[in-house]
Design an enzyme around this catalytic site. Structure first.
Site, PDB file in Angstrom:
ATOM      1  N   ARG A  37       3.308  -0.487  -7.549  1.00  0.00           N
ATOM      2  CA  ARG A  37       2.659  -1.530  -8.736  1.00  0.00           C
ATOM      3  C   ARG A  37       2.172  -1.326 -10.195  1.00  0.00           C
ATOM      4  O   ARG A  37       2.580  -1.435 -10.883  1.00  0.00           O
ATOM      5  CB  ARG A  37       1.753  -2.435  -8.476  1.00  0.00           C
ATOM      6  CG  ARG A  37       0.434  -2.405  -7.916  1.00  0.00           C
ATOM      7  CD  ARG A  37       0.358  -3.182  -6.789  1.00  0.00           C
ATOM      8  NE  ARG A  37       0.581  -2.698  -4.803  1.00  0.00           N
ATOM      9  CZ  ARG A  37      -0.115  -3.586  -4.295  1.00  0.00           C
ATOM     10  NH1 ARG A  37      -0.763  -4.316  -4.340  1.00  0.00           N
ATOM     11  NH2 ARG A  37       0.375  -3.273  -3.250  1.00  0.00           N
ATOM     12  N   LYS A  48      -3.867   8.561   3.092  1.00  0.00           N
ATOM     13  CA  LYS A  48      -2.897   7.364   4.671  1.00  0.00           C
ATOM     14  C   LYS A  48      -3.441   8.354   5.450  1.00  0.00           C
ATOM     15  O   LYS A  48      -3.884   9.852   5.462  1.00  0.00           O
ATOM     16  CB  LYS A  48      -1.459   7.581   4.036  1.00  0.00           C
ATOM     17  CG  LYS A  48      -1.107   7.170   3.071  1.00  0.00           C
ATOM     18  CD  LYS A  48       0.563   6.906   2.885  1.00  0.00           C
ATOM     19  CE  LYS A  48       1.275   5.635   2.239  1.00  0.00           C
ATOM     20  NZ  LYS A  48       1.389   4.599   1.911  1.00  0.00           N
ATOM     21  N   SER A  63      -7.313   7.236  -1.640  1.00  0.00           N
ATOM     22  CA  SER A  63      -7.247   6.211  -0.321  1.00  0.00           C
ATOM     23  C   SER A  63      -6.493   6.549   0.187  1.00  0.00           C
ATOM     24  O   SER A  63      -5.014   6.288   0.333  1.00  0.00           O
ATOM     25  CB  SER A  63      -6.881   5.042  -0.904  1.00  0.00           C
ATOM     26  OG  SER A  63      -7.351   4.594  -1.726  1.00  0.00           O
ATOM     27  N   LEU A 109      18.727  12.406  -2.034  1.00  0.00           N
ATOM     28  CA  LEU A 109      17.448  12.208  -2.921  1.00  0.00           C
ATOM     29  C   LEU A 109      16.200  11.558  -2.145  1.00  0.00           C
ATOM     30  O   LEU A 109      15.278  12.554  -2.226  1.00  0.00           O
ATOM     31  CB  LEU A 109      17.794  11.605  -4.305  1.00  0.00           C
ATOM     32  CG  LEU A 109      18.603  12.638  -4.788  1.00  0.00           C
ATOM     33  CD1 LEU A 109      18.845  10.892  -6.281  1.00  0.00           C
ATOM     34  CD2 LEU A 109      18.074  13.573  -5.370  1.00  0.00           C
ATOM     35  N   MET A 110      16.498  11.247  -1.626  1.00  0.00           N
ATOM     36  CA  MET A 110      15.478  10.322  -0.843  1.00  0.00           C
ATOM     37  C   MET A 110      14.806  11.251   0.637  1.00  0.00           C
ATOM     38  O   MET A 110      14.155  11.174   1.396  1.00  0.00           O
ATOM     39  CB  MET A 110      16.033   9.021  -0.329  1.00  0.00           C
ATOM     40  CG  MET A 110      15.926   7.717  -1.288  1.00  0.00           C
ATOM     41  SD  MET A 110      16.855   6.697  -0.392  1.00  0.00           S
ATOM     42  CE  MET A 110      15.144   5.581   0.549  1.00  0.00           C
ATOM     43  N   GLU A 150      -0.170   2.644  -5.438  1.00  0.00           N
ATOM     44  CA  GLU A 150       0.258   3.105  -7.364  1.00  0.00           C
ATOM     45  C   GLU A 150       1.291   2.718  -7.543  1.00  0.00           C
ATOM     46  O   GLU A 150       1.709   2.570  -8.453  1.00  0.00           O
ATOM     47  CB  GLU A 150       0.364   4.220  -6.358  1.00  0.00           C
ATOM     48  CG  GLU A 150       1.741   5.107  -6.059  1.00  0.00           C
ATOM     49  CD  GLU A 150       1.867   4.778  -4.433  1.00  0.00           C
ATOM     50  OE1 GLU A 150       0.826   4.034  -3.753  1.00  0.00           O
ATOM     51  OE2 GLU A 150       3.333   4.721  -4.555  1.00  0.00           O
ATOM     52  N   ASP A 187       4.073  10.523  -1.952  1.00  0.00           N
ATOM     53  CA  ASP A 187       3.167   8.837  -1.976  1.00  0.00           C
ATOM     54  C   ASP A 187       1.937  10.143  -0.828  1.00  0.00           C
ATOM     55  O   ASP A 187       2.068   9.420   0.543  1.00  0.00           O
ATOM     56  CB  ASP A 187       3.378   8.176  -1.923  1.00  0.00           C
ATOM     57  CG  ASP A 187       1.788   6.713  -2.224  1.00  0.00           C
ATOM     58  OD1 ASP A 187       1.413   7.143  -2.092  1.00  0.00           O
ATOM     59  OD2 ASP A 187       2.914   5.660  -1.440  1.00  0.00           O
ATOM     60  N   ARG A 229       7.929  11.451   1.114  1.00  0.00           N
ATOM     61  CA  ARG A 229       8.857  11.712   0.514  1.00  0.00           C
ATOM     62  C   ARG A 229       9.828  10.849  -0.325  1.00  0.00           C
ATOM     63  O   ARG A 229      11.118  11.623  -0.888  1.00  0.00           O
ATOM     64  CB  ARG A 229       9.389  13.276   0.934  1.00  0.00           C
ATOM     65  CG  ARG A 229      10.254  12.369   2.409  1.00  0.00           C
ATOM     66  CD  ARG A 229      11.160  13.957   3.154  1.00  0.00           C
ATOM     67  NE  ARG A 229      12.212  14.075   4.103  1.00  0.00           N
ATOM     68  CZ  ARG A 229      11.902  13.203   5.217  1.00  0.00           C
ATOM     69  NH1 ARG A 229      10.958  12.711   5.383  1.00  0.00           N
ATOM     70  NH2 ARG A 229      12.675  13.396   6.214  1.00  0.00           N
ATOM     71  N   ASP A 278       9.924   8.217  -1.265  1.00  0.00           N
ATOM     72  CA  ASP A 278       8.584   6.484  -1.895  1.00  0.00           C
ATOM     73  C   ASP A 278       9.395   6.892  -2.940  1.00  0.00           C
ATOM     74  O   ASP A 278       9.063   6.353  -4.091  1.00  0.00           O
ATOM     75  CB  ASP A 278       7.608   7.090  -2.203  1.00  0.00           C
ATOM     76  CG  ASP A 278       6.529   5.914  -1.689  1.00  0.00           C
ATOM     77  OD1 ASP A 278       7.377   4.353  -1.755  1.00  0.00           O
ATOM     78  OD2 ASP A 278       4.944   6.128  -2.902  1.00  0.00           O
TER      79      ASP A 278
END
Ligand code: BES
Ligand code: MG
Ligand code: ZN
Length: 350
Positions: free
Chosen positions: A199, A125, A123, A33-34, A197, A118, A134, A136
């Protein structure tokens, strides 16, 4: 399999061997999945994959895929603020594994960060290595893979898994630095950096999780680059308000070899996230780079009332180059086996 067994261990303990294979399959599901590209594993595709994996265990498991309308009803303003820039619908995945049918033993609550990509949002990256984001959703992947594994092993424990799933993208609708949003518990948050994001989505998931009156809450997240700076890939960082929970997690990690290391939850860091110009909290620490993993943990703590809570920052262990020789290069699926072993030991003692 039996040939390998006699070569590797020289015994006929097939039960333990099979257990090891099942743990490894769990970690492999998280790795898959990661590693998968973000255009394949969208929030919807992630939720569908987990639903399919749990289908054979339907008698003990239920899967609920919550939509954006539900998130609005729940007043998850922090989570929703992260989803705004993306055209991909968010999903709040809720899994119930009932390993102790009949009884109403309070569940173990696992919460996983599920940002399927992400970009940082407004903001934004830097381009270099942005593809790694991918993964995240590694918190969601390891949490869900642990529940699939717990179900396969029929562990005698109740587990609830919650994973807010979304993308963090820039657009004309995206949240802007300085925007103020309201989380489910009514706390207001000044979003000074849209790249912090994780948190935000976890804040609402943690608030919601308390309705299940869990015996313990463990959240797992690729939360901060600072965690990687602190410990690298040696161990998952654990921030916890509970010595009992720390001991359990540490003991489990010694069995699996996928280590954890305790990190501080000082009031010192809380002061750095509660000093905000426009709101109750700011989503970045006042001295943004210093102690970044610790200020992120202090932020999450503001959304927890449970006395047994642990936040696992897995940013440092997210991927493997060649540091862990038995893992291939790529996204690691860590620390799935430690989570499974932890759940197994909780079941054993209850
Ligand atoms: N997902 C990242 C953290 C991350 C970075 C995980 C590298 C794995 C590898 C997180 O959302 C993030 O962007 N955090 C920021 C926080 C900062 C803006 C306060 C970070 O770590 O730079
Ligand atoms: Mg980010
Ligand atoms: Zn992130």
């Amino acid at each position: 399999l039996s040939i390998k067994l006699s070569i590797c261990v020289g015994s006929n303990d097939t039960v333990k061997w099979e257990k090891g294979v099942t743990y490894a399959e769990g970690q492999n599901l998280a790795r898959l999945l990661m590693e998968a590209p973000a255009n394949h594993i969208t929030p919807t595709a992630f939720a569908n994959t987990i639903e399919e994996k749990l289908a054979p265990h339907g008698d003990r498991v239920s899967v609920v895929k919550r939509s954006k309308a539900w998130m609005e009803e729940q007043q998850m303003g922090a989570f929703l603020s992260v989803t705004r820039g993306s055209d991909e619908p968010p999903v709040f995945l809720e899994l119930h594994y009932n390993g102790l049918p009949g009884g109403n033993q309070p569940p173990l609550l696992l919460v996983g960060k599920g940002v399927t990509f992400d970009s940082g949002g407004i903001s934004l990256k830097p381009s270099a290595s942005m593809d790694a984001m991918r993964a995240d959703m590694g918190g969601a992947a390891t949490v869900c893979a642990s529940i699939v594994t717990a179900a396969a092993l029929k562990l005698p424990v109740n587990i609830i898994g919650l994973t807010p799933l979304c993308e963090n993208m820039p657009s004309g609708k995206a949240t802007k630095p300085g925007d103020v949003v309201t989380a489910k518990n009514g706390k207001t948050i000044q979003v000074d950096n849209t790249d912090a994001e994780g948190r935000l989505i976890l804040a609402d998931a943690l608030c919601y999780g308390h309705v299940f009156n869990p015996r313990a809450i463990v959240n797992v997240a690729t939360l901060t680059g600072a965690m990687d700076v602190a410990l690298g890939s040696a161990a998952t960082g654990v921030f916890t308000n509970s010595d009992w929970l720390w001991e359990k997690l540490q003991k489990a990690s010694v069995v699996t070899g996928d280590r954890v290391w305790r990190m501080p939850l000082f009031e010192h860091y809380t002061r750095q996230v509660t000093d905000s110009q426009l709101a109750d909290l700011n989503n970045i620490g006042k001295y943004s780079r210093s102690g970044g993993a610790c200020t992120a943990a202090a932020f999450l703590k503001e959304f927890v009332t449970s006395t047994h809570w642990a936040h696992l920052d897995i940013a440092g262990v997210m991927s493997n180059k060649d540091e862990v020789p038995y893992l291939r290069k790529g996204m690691s699926g860590r620390p799935t086996r430690t989570l499974v072993e932890f759940a197994a030991q909780l079941g054993h003692n209850s």
